[in-house]
Structures are given as C-alpha cells and as structure tokens.
Design an enzyme around this catalytic site. Structure first.
Site, mmCIF file in Angstrom:
data_model
loop_
_atom_site.group_PDB
_atom_site.id
_atom_site.type_symbol
_atom_site.label_atom_id
_atom_site.label_comp_id
_atom_site.label_asym_id
_atom_site.label_seq_id
_atom_site.Cartn_x
_atom_site.Cartn_y
_atom_site.Cartn_z
ATOM 1 N N GLU A 51 -75.554 20.329 -70.720
ATOM 2 C CA GLU A 51 -74.896 21.217 -69.918
ATOM 3 C C GLU A 51 -73.558 21.446 -70.447
ATOM 4 O O GLU A 51 -73.009 22.582 -70.527
ATOM 5 C CB GLU A 51 -74.782 21.032 -68.500
ATOM 6 C CG GLU A 51 -76.201 21.107 -67.626
ATOM 7 C CD GLU A 51 -77.042 19.764 -67.681
ATOM 8 O OE1 GLU A 51 -77.898 19.859 -66.994
ATOM 9 O OE2 GLU A 51 -76.811 18.862 -68.252
ATOM 10 N N PHE A 113 -80.993 14.147 -52.583
ATOM 11 C CA PHE A 113 -81.547 13.873 -54.078
ATOM 12 C C PHE A 113 -80.640 14.847 -54.877
ATOM 13 O O PHE A 113 -80.644 16.123 -54.764
ATOM 14 C CB PHE A 113 -82.926 13.875 -54.562
ATOM 15 C CG PHE A 113 -83.210 13.736 -55.949
ATOM 16 C CD1 PHE A 113 -82.880 12.538 -56.757
ATOM 17 C CD2 PHE A 113 -83.646 14.730 -56.789
ATOM 18 C CE1 PHE A 113 -83.065 12.443 -58.102
ATOM 19 C CE2 PHE A 113 -84.124 14.723 -57.960
ATOM 20 C CZ PHE A 113 -83.807 13.297 -58.844
ATOM 21 N N GLN A 114 -79.895 14.601 -56.083
ATOM 22 C CA GLN A 114 -79.093 15.400 -57.006
ATOM 23 C C GLN A 114 -78.070 16.379 -56.226
ATOM 24 O O GLN A 114 -77.878 17.312 -56.723
ATOM 25 C CB GLN A 114 -80.355 16.189 -57.738
ATOM 26 C CG GLN A 114 -80.818 15.225 -58.837
ATOM 27 C CD GLN A 114 -81.255 16.160 -59.982
ATOM 28 O OE1 GLN A 114 -81.892 17.518 -59.742
ATOM 29 N NE2 GLN A 114 -81.592 15.666 -61.051
ATOM 30 N N LYS A 163 -80.470 25.920 -52.713
ATOM 31 C CA LYS A 163 -81.798 26.145 -53.350
ATOM 32 C C LYS A 163 -82.553 27.294 -52.368
ATOM 33 O O LYS A 163 -83.200 28.217 -52.651
ATOM 34 C CB LYS A 163 -82.552 25.103 -53.634
ATOM 35 C CG LYS A 163 -83.889 25.299 -54.079
ATOM 36 C CD LYS A 163 -84.579 23.914 -54.424
ATOM 37 C CE LYS A 163 -86.145 24.164 -55.028
ATOM 38 N NZ LYS A 163 -86.813 22.992 -55.318
ATOM 39 N N MET A 478 -56.955 10.934 -85.541
ATOM 40 C CA MET A 478 -55.510 10.919 -84.969
ATOM 41 C C MET A 478 -55.100 9.904 -84.203
ATOM 42 O O MET A 478 -54.107 9.593 -84.335
ATOM 43 C CB MET A 478 -55.478 12.229 -84.071
ATOM 44 C CG MET A 478 -54.159 12.613 -83.633
ATOM 45 S SD MET A 478 -53.012 13.029 -84.927
ATOM 46 C CE MET A 478 -53.424 14.870 -84.931
#
Length: 579
Positions: A51, A113-114, A163, A478
């Site tokens: 993602e 969940f999630q 959802k 760096m």
C-alpha cells in the site's frame, strides 16, 4: 425513481464521474465490495505490491500530471500502510485521494478484525478526511474529496467507507455543485497589497526571487519568467521548485538551502528584499532562522494564509493563487518601473562573483572508483530536458538536485518535506503512468531501493518501463556523511553491505526487469545508453560508486547560512569581514 445500486457501485460511478482514469491499490476484506464494480469499470486499476507503493505512485502521478492521484486500500494494516505517503503528500502539498475500506458500521469501535481508526490516525496528516457509514453520502463525499484535494493549497484527502455501506443499496446522486461551509480558498490577491509589493520591488537594490514548489502547483512558471526578466533579479529555486525556472537561464543561481549553491545561499543572506513565491521558509532553506536574511524585507505570496508569518514576518503578504498574483503583479511592476527603475549593476557584480568563485563541482575519487556525482550528471545529460527524475532521499537526492539540469516544471519529483526513503521507485511508477511517452528515471540509493523495490514487479507486469539508477555506495550515505563529520567516523549501523547482498542485477531480473551493473567511469555512458534503448521492460542499473563521496556545499543543521562550507574541512566559505 432511479434504479437502486450498491454503495460500492455508487463509489465507482462517482470516481468515473469525477474523471479518474487510474488508481493504485490492493484489495482486502473491508474494501472487497468495491473491487467487484472496479472489475467492470473503465478506470485502470494497477495492483501494487504494498500500500505504501500505491500512495507514492498516486503522488508521482499527481506531481507529473497536475491531476489528483488516487490510491485504494483495505482497513487496518492496509490503511495504516498509507500513513507515510499521506504524510508525505501533506508536507509537499500534493493532491491525492485515498479510499479505504472500514469494518462494518456496527463493529466500529469494537476492536474488530482489521479495524483501525484511520480517520483519527490521519487527521493531522490530511487536508481533510471522512468516515462514511451511510451509502447515500458516498457520491457527495467523493466529489468533495477531489475538490478539496486540488483547490487552494493542494493536499491529501482520505475517504474511509464502512464495508456495510459499500454493500447496502442506494440511489446514485452525484452533486451538480459543491458548497462547503467554511472552505473558501482565496484565489485573487488584494490589489492594495500588489501595489505595495510593486513599490518595494522598485525600491530594492538587492532583490532575490525566492521560489518554492507553489509555483509549479499553480502552473505559474511562464508568469514567473515574465516577472524575473522584467525586474532582472536573481532567482533561486528550492528543492521542491527545481524546474520551475530553467537552470540554463542567466538569472538562475540554483538551489538555496542546506546543500544549495554558494551563490543562492549567499544571495538570500545579503538581499534587501525577498520576493517569496510559493515557499514556506523551511528550516532546510533558512538554516538558523534568527540569522536568515536579516537585512531583507519580505514579500510573501502563497495561497495558504497559514504560511504567511509562520516562520518569518512578511512586510507585504500576498494571499491567493500564484498565477493570479503574478498576473496582477507584472503590469503593476511595469507601471512602477516606468517611474523608478533601480540600478542592479553592483548587485549583479556581487552575485556573479559568488557564482564564478564557487561553482558546483565535485572531486573524482583518488582511488579510481566511480564518482556518484558523475553518474547522475551523465544520466541527466544523456536523458535530456524532457526526462522525468524521481529521487529517493539522501545523498543521491541532493546530487540529483544539483547535477541534473532542470529546464521544465514537473520533471523533478522528490520527497522534500517528509524525506521519505523508498519514495523513488513507486513515485517513478506513478509518473510513468501519468506521462507514458516520457523517459522516467528513479535515482535511488541502495538503502532507499531496498524499501520499496517490490513495485518493480508491478511495473514489469503492467508495462510501466521505468528506469532505475541505484547509486550503490553500500551505505546509508547521508547518515554516514554526518557520522564522518560530526561523530568521529563512528559508523554505527550505516553499513548495508549491498555490493555483496543482495545482487541488484539478479534481483532486478527476478522481478521481470533488465538488470545491469556499472563499476567504471569508462562504462558509464554506454550503460546509460543501453538502459535508454530498452523501452519494453523496466531497467535497473547497479552503479557501484565511491563509498565516501560527500554532498557539498553544506550548511550544518542548526547553524547559520553564513557558515556554508564547501569541503570536508568544514571551514566556512566566508569570514566575518566578508559578510
């Protein structure tokens, strides 16, 4: 009465009506209802491997095209993986819309969940965000999100949709017009302030045009050119503004800031007027703020009123769209110049003396190894002014900003404000999708490259033939430079061993790309030309470069720009008598 459709269908129809042509994403449980109508949509969906890659790809697309980039993810970890690109887009004022799935409405707040409160998580790093639990609200939220993202000061907007809202039935009603209470960006400047700015410009003996990325966001490069040539003032372009004004132009002094040119840094320090356009007086430009341009008055033009006076007092604030500001300012300055045209001859003599005395350059490694600056310089020269370059973060980013000449806006992409390692490959992917007929290079470090190189699989499978130059000094370069200069060469956890593991050439080939390796100066041009000749697959070139090359000039963090140094000795360029 119109036919009922699902919230998911309504979402996709709204995206189509908004004009979306591509989005980058990964499906998952909470967003899965949306992926069924995506299957039938005319919108191109590019399935990324992470993602974070979707978010940076949306950013790269937006930076090159000027359109709103779109990314899509599921709830929980899918959404939280977008946090870095959202913060990145917020810092660099990039218009993207992130669409995330959320657990069903009744489960919100139950630690389902999630589940993650992505609206709460992203509130400080988005321009605005939404949580939608009613499917009837989806079209309006999408229309508003795109409007907010692209207007005023651009930025990221997140739309989180439960959802069950995607699964419920609704009527599709796309808004014919938008009226957002409390959101009315000022686009036209106060003409009294324009007059005052013109008077200050015509009174100035040592003006500098201090140009930030807002000029590119406003598509105002042509107007900038008119103003600069009209007043004959030196121009400096920040890291986010490279390409806003041609590097080849006689008025251009290069980039200011921590690793800017001596001429650009010193001109700002000694100016009596800063004509600041779309810049925000960032700490990397100002150095120690209390010592920055202490004798200068400030004209500060920006579309975001919150930036005016945030870091530096503005003697004349100009709030509005920069294109509109410049269109108003140019004729006003012309009128003032007819009455009083300042003689800038002595100012230019000073400026040219700094430019001639301290040009950008680099030393070839004494051991005969490959100079990273030379590699990057030749990539720019061989690729030409129409090529697009996306850089990661670190030494290679600074060298790419210094040694590639940028003649056009929207050809230089980087993570300026957030400094996000792993930005280059997915941003280059998004840029190539947005500009398929232009050569797109990712200039990456071996550290950055190992964060997001899995998106090369996405590129290989979706016919996105970007080119990647891995500037491989087997270090977090760096950080190593700072350890050399400030930590007595105690190299704690900066050795990546990446000239041994992984083998970048084989890794590239395993991901469906062409892999190349270059280790000598004699092979640089032919390697770049070979990469340029391949346009049916992504190409990765592992440039094995000198380990201890450093970025110069340098203003150490927290110090005054008067202390700019050009060599490892860290002796300032100027002594107190000269300044």
């Amino acid at each position: 009465m119109s036919e009922k459709i699902t919230g998911a269908q309504s979402l996709v129809k709204a995206l189509e009506q908004t004009g979306v042509d591509v989005m980058f994403g990964i499906p998952g449980g909470a967003i899965l209802p949306a992926y069924d109508p995506i299957f039938d949509s005319k919108i191109r969906h590019i399935l990324v491997r992470h993602e974070q890659g979707a978010g940076h790809a949306a950013t790269g697309y937006a930076q090159v095209t000027g359109k709103v980039g779109v990314c899509i993810a599921t709830s929980g970890p899918g959404a939280t993986n977008l946090v870095t690109p959202l913060a990145d887009a917020q810092m660099d004022s990039v218009p993207i819309v992130a669409i995330t799935g959320q657990v069903p409405g009744p489960a919100i707040g139950t630690d389902a969940f999630q589940e993650a409160d992505i609206r709460g998580v992203t509130m400080p790093i988005t321009k605005h965000n939404y949580l939608i639990t009613n499917p009837d609200e989806i079209p309006n939220a999408i229309a508003e999100a795109f409007y907010i993202a692209r207007t005023g000061r651009p930025g990221p907007v997140l739309v989180d949709i439960a959802k069950d809202a995607l699964q419920m039935k609704t009527e599709f009603k796309y808004p014919s017009n938008l009226n957002l209470a409390g959101y009315n960006p000022v686009v036209n400047p106060d003409l009294k302030m324009v007059q005052q700015a013109a008077q200050l410009i015509c009174e100035s003996k040592k003006p500098v045009l201090y140009i930030g990325g807002g000029i590119i966001k406003a598509n105002a490069s042509a107007e900038l050119m008119q103003l600069a040539e009209l007043i004959n003032a030196p121009v400096v372009t920040t890291l986010m503004a490279r390409g806003a004004f041609p590097d080849s132009h006689r008025l251009h002094l290069g980039m200011p800031g921590m690793h800017g040119t001596v001429a650009a840094v010193t001109a700002l320090q000694k100016a009596d007027l800063l004509i600041t356009l779309g810049a925000r007086f960032d700490d990397r430009v100002t150095g120690k703020l209390s010592s920055f341009a202490t004798k200068a008055k400030v004209i500060h033009a920006d579309i975001d009123p919150a930036e005016i006076g945030k870091n530096r007092h503005a003697d004349v604030p100009l709030i509005g769209d920069l294109k509109n500001i410049l269109k108003a300012l140019i004729p006003t300055v012309k009128s003032e110049l007819a009455k009083n045209k300042p003689d800038l001859t002595s100012w230019w003599q000073e400026v040219d003396s700094w430019r001639n005395r301290f040009p950008l350059g680099f030393d070839e490694p004494a051991d005969g190894s490959l100079s990273p600056q030379y590699v990057i310089k030749r990539i720019g020269e061989i690729s030409g002014p129409d090529a697009i370059f996306a850089a990661g973060v670190g030494q290679h980013q600074m060298w790419a900003s210094q040694f590639i000449n940028y003649e056009k806006p929207r050809t230089w992409l980087n993570s300026g404000g957030l400094g996000t390692m792993g930005y280059a490959v997915p941003a280059a992917m998004g840029a190539k999708v947005g500009a398929p007929n232009q050569t797109v290079w990712a200039i990456d470090g071996d550290g950055c490259f190992q964060m997001t190189n899995q998106e090369l699989v996405t590129c290989a499978l979706n016919n996105i033939p970007i080119k990647v130059a891995v500037i491989n000094n087997e270090s977090l370069g760096m950080v190593r430079q700072w350890q050399t200069l400030f930590y007595n060469q105690r190299y704690s956890n900066t050795d990546l061993h990446s000239k041994r593991v992984p083998d970048f050439k084989l890794l590239a080939e395993a991901m469906g790309c062409v892999g190349m390796r270059c280790e000598s100066k004699a092979d640089v041009d032919k390697t770049i030309e070979a990469a340029m000749a391949i346009n049916d697959r992504p190409v990765v070139v592992d440039f094995n470069v000198h380990r201890d090359a450093m970025v110069w000039p340098m203003v150490a963090a927290g110090t005054s720009n008067d202390e700019i140094t050009v060599a490892r000795s860290m002796a300032p360029v100027w002594d107190s008598q000269e300044l």
